[in-house]
Enzyme design. Sequence first.
Site, PDB file in Angstrom:
ATOM      1  N   LYS A 171      32.173  34.756  28.017  1.00 50.93           N
ATOM      2  CA  LYS A 171      31.635  36.090  28.313  1.00 50.93           C
ATOM      3  C   LYS A 171      32.770  37.111  28.371  1.00 50.93           C
ATOM      4  O   LYS A 171      33.536  37.162  29.331  1.00 50.93           O
ATOM      5  CB  LYS A 171      30.917  36.092  29.673  1.00 50.93           C
ATOM      6  CG  LYS A 171      30.074  37.346  29.834  1.00 50.93           C
ATOM      7  CD  LYS A 171      29.939  37.820  31.254  1.00 50.93           C
ATOM      8  CE  LYS A 171      30.968  38.831  31.661  1.00 50.93           C
ATOM      9  NZ  LYS A 171      30.975  40.112  30.944  1.00 50.93           N
ATOM     10  N   GLU A 246      43.067  34.616  37.475  1.00 57.87           N
ATOM     11  CA  GLU A 246      44.169  35.573  37.343  1.00 57.87           C
ATOM     12  C   GLU A 246      43.602  36.916  37.767  1.00 57.87           C
ATOM     13  O   GLU A 246      42.668  37.412  37.146  1.00 57.87           O
ATOM     14  CB  GLU A 246      44.675  35.661  35.896  1.00 57.87           C
ATOM     15  CG  GLU A 246      45.399  34.438  35.404  1.00 57.87           C
ATOM     16  CD  GLU A 246      46.660  34.108  36.194  1.00 57.87           C
ATOM     17  OE1 GLU A 246      47.155  34.970  36.958  1.00 57.87           O
ATOM     18  OE2 GLU A 246      47.128  32.973  36.059  1.00 57.87           O
ATOM     19  N   CYS A 280      47.919  43.724  34.187  1.00 56.23           N
ATOM     20  CA  CYS A 280      48.076  43.152  35.535  1.00 56.23           C
ATOM     21  C   CYS A 280      49.549  42.904  35.834  1.00 56.23           C
ATOM     22  O   CYS A 280      49.939  42.776  36.986  1.00 56.23           O
ATOM     23  CB  CYS A 280      47.231  41.908  35.734  1.00 56.23           C
ATOM     24  SG  CYS A 280      47.174  40.854  34.322  1.00 56.23           S
ATOM     25  N   GLU A 379      46.015  47.864  44.052  1.00 61.16           N
ATOM     26  CA  GLU A 379      46.195  47.959  42.600  1.00 61.16           C
ATOM     27  C   GLU A 379      45.434  49.164  42.063  1.00 61.16           C
ATOM     28  O   GLU A 379      44.244  49.314  42.308  1.00 61.16           O
ATOM     29  CB  GLU A 379      45.694  46.686  41.921  1.00 61.16           C
ATOM     30  CG  GLU A 379      46.025  46.684  40.447  1.00 61.16           C
ATOM     31  CD  GLU A 379      45.647  45.383  39.751  1.00 61.16           C
ATOM     32  OE1 GLU A 379      44.511  44.913  39.969  1.00 61.16           O
ATOM     33  OE2 GLU A 379      46.466  44.854  38.990  1.00 61.16           O
TER      34      GLU A 379
HETATM   35  P1  ADP Z   1      37.592  44.789  35.943  1.00 55.16           P
HETATM   36  O1  ADP Z   1      37.805  45.732  37.073  1.00 55.16           O
HETATM   37  O2  ADP Z   1      38.816  44.326  35.252  1.00 55.16           O
HETATM   38  O3  ADP Z   1      36.480  45.163  35.016  1.00 55.16           O
HETATM   39  P2  ADP Z   1      35.847  42.704  36.898  1.00 55.16           P
HETATM   40  O4  ADP Z   1      36.213  41.589  37.819  1.00 55.16           O
HETATM   41  O5  ADP Z   1      34.750  43.612  37.281  1.00 55.16           O
HETATM   42  O6  ADP Z   1      37.199  43.457  36.680  1.00 55.16           O
HETATM   43  O7  ADP Z   1      35.516  42.139  35.460  1.00 55.16           O
HETATM   44  C1  ADP Z   1      36.153  41.029  34.870  1.00 55.16           C
HETATM   45  C2  ADP Z   1      35.096  40.182  34.196  1.00 55.16           C
HETATM   46  O8  ADP Z   1      34.252  39.620  35.218  1.00 55.16           O
HETATM   47  C3  ADP Z   1      34.174  40.953  33.252  1.00 55.16           C
HETATM   48  O9  ADP Z   1      33.884  40.159  32.122  1.00 55.16           O
HETATM   49  C4  ADP Z   1      32.962  41.176  34.114  1.00 55.16           C
HETATM   50  O10 ADP Z   1      31.793  41.382  33.359  1.00 55.16           O
HETATM   51  C5  ADP Z   1      32.903  39.877  34.885  1.00 55.16           C
HETATM   52  N1  ADP Z   1      32.082  39.921  36.111  1.00 55.16           N
HETATM   53  C6  ADP Z   1      31.808  41.013  36.875  1.00 55.16           C
HETATM   54  N2  ADP Z   1      30.993  40.677  37.892  1.00 55.16           N
HETATM   55  C7  ADP Z   1      30.728  39.346  37.780  1.00 55.16           C
HETATM   56  C8  ADP Z   1      29.947  38.388  38.523  1.00 55.16           C
HETATM   57  N3  ADP Z   1      29.250  38.741  39.596  1.00 55.16           N
HETATM   58  N4  ADP Z   1      29.938  37.129  38.104  1.00 55.16           N
HETATM   59  C9  ADP Z   1      30.664  36.749  37.028  1.00 55.16           C
HETATM   60  N5  ADP Z   1      31.382  37.585  36.270  1.00 55.16           N
HETATM   61  C10 ADP Z   1      31.430  38.874  36.641  1.00 55.16           C
END
Ligand code: ADP
Length: 477
Positions: A171, A246, A280, A379
Amino acid sequence: MVQKNLIDGEWIAGSEAFRNINPSDTNDVVGEYARASAEDARAAIAAAKAAFPAWSRSGILERHAILRKTADEILARKDELGKLLSREEGKTLAEGIGETVRAGQIFDFFAGECLRLAGEVLPSARPNIGVEITREPVGVVGIITPWNFPIAIPAWKIAPALCYGNTVVFKPAELVPGSSWAIVDILHRAGLPKGVLNLVMGKGSVVGQAMLDSPDIHAITFTGSTGTGKRVALASVEHNRKYQLEMGGKNPFVVLDDADLNVAVEAAVNSAFFSTGQRCTASSRLIVTEGIHDRFVAAMGERMKGLVIDDALKAGTQIGPVVDESQLNQDTDYIAIGRQEGAKLAFGGELLKRDTPGFYLQPALFTEATNAMRISREEIFGPVASVIRVKDYDEALTVANDTPFGLSSGIATTSLKHATHFKRNAEAGMVMVNLPTAGVDFHVPFGGRKGSSHGSREQGRYAAEFYTTVKTAYTLA
Ligand code: ADP
């Protein structure tokens, strides 16, 4: 045309789609991408589960050929894929092409690793008994990636997962589906059997969450925010699955009195502002000793005046736009917070207008910052850095390590003694001497400590720790 998800070897449209927007020019739609549902995610997981027994026993030459073919195509198409990456993410074309080349090199590296899979043979403590130690694939691996490295991070997770015989549900981040779609298409055409690699583009809260909640995913590798990382960890504990995280960084870059000023400024500008500060491994805390402080700040101001901030695809651009409006708001919020906290905005921080509507921000440098301020602890993930003045090396090291994070840590010095001491004592997974805090090669371990990371390292031979599980087998001779 809507680019589809790949589930069980078929391109599936789904009922919804979303647009991929160019942050350098918000009128430019990079493409439309199918949005997977939770149901699609479950179908992808089931396909990966069904494909696992055959793929885990597939021959090393088959895996080698597919990964090698993928590397060759990525490298042959580096200009086109690099352009797509820069168009969807906003890093400069040189950075986009560089990242694409790195993805190709990663597939090439793991194509080779397939051929080097080895175990150990040991005598047992008991007579006439042999012991074999082998590495086996883990099973179905869930891969969840962020938007800031749209091709390199997917590559450094997908390549080892497939190399060691796992099947994958992938994903990507919703903001940048184009590069991910392209590498999945390449891998699919390179001959992966159906179900071995499944692509489910869509929302984290829907598709990502369906992955976290599935008992059929045996390992999840995640790169993203600290908050989501915690969710991944909690769900993984619940399902007793392997996980690797990470997350954020608040990386220090120390500048000592004895530093070569040019080396220090170049490394600091690169660390803090290149890729729009959206790495990062970026440095947002420039920790500078008294004797060089004023010269360093003046030289940074001069250097920053010359930076070209413009459309990522334009020749000559050195820093592209911020990735989207919500990240831009986060950056400008932190600039306001820094001022309220009493730091001095010495340079930049204003929104910029360019020929096309985009999220342009002049990189910002604070001075008179302390390590206790929110701008020094949280951050920001944008082109915003602060200078923290310290007395000497000892104080610099203490301040550098005084953070909840521990990804990368840098120092500019000509002293062998200080460089050596810093390498040993920096509480970080990666340490850079006279180099930017970002910029880790494709074949060496990548990862951090403390709040930045969890689990074993990514990249290089160390990746085997996560993507394999060890078996100890006995035979009576
Ligand atoms: P960023 O601020 O870098 O977008 P996120 O942690 O929101 O950080 O996103 C990193 C990845 O995690 C993306 O692919 C996002 O769609 C996914 N993500 C966000 N929320 C969830 C969740 N509840 N469960 C699994 N994956 C998630």
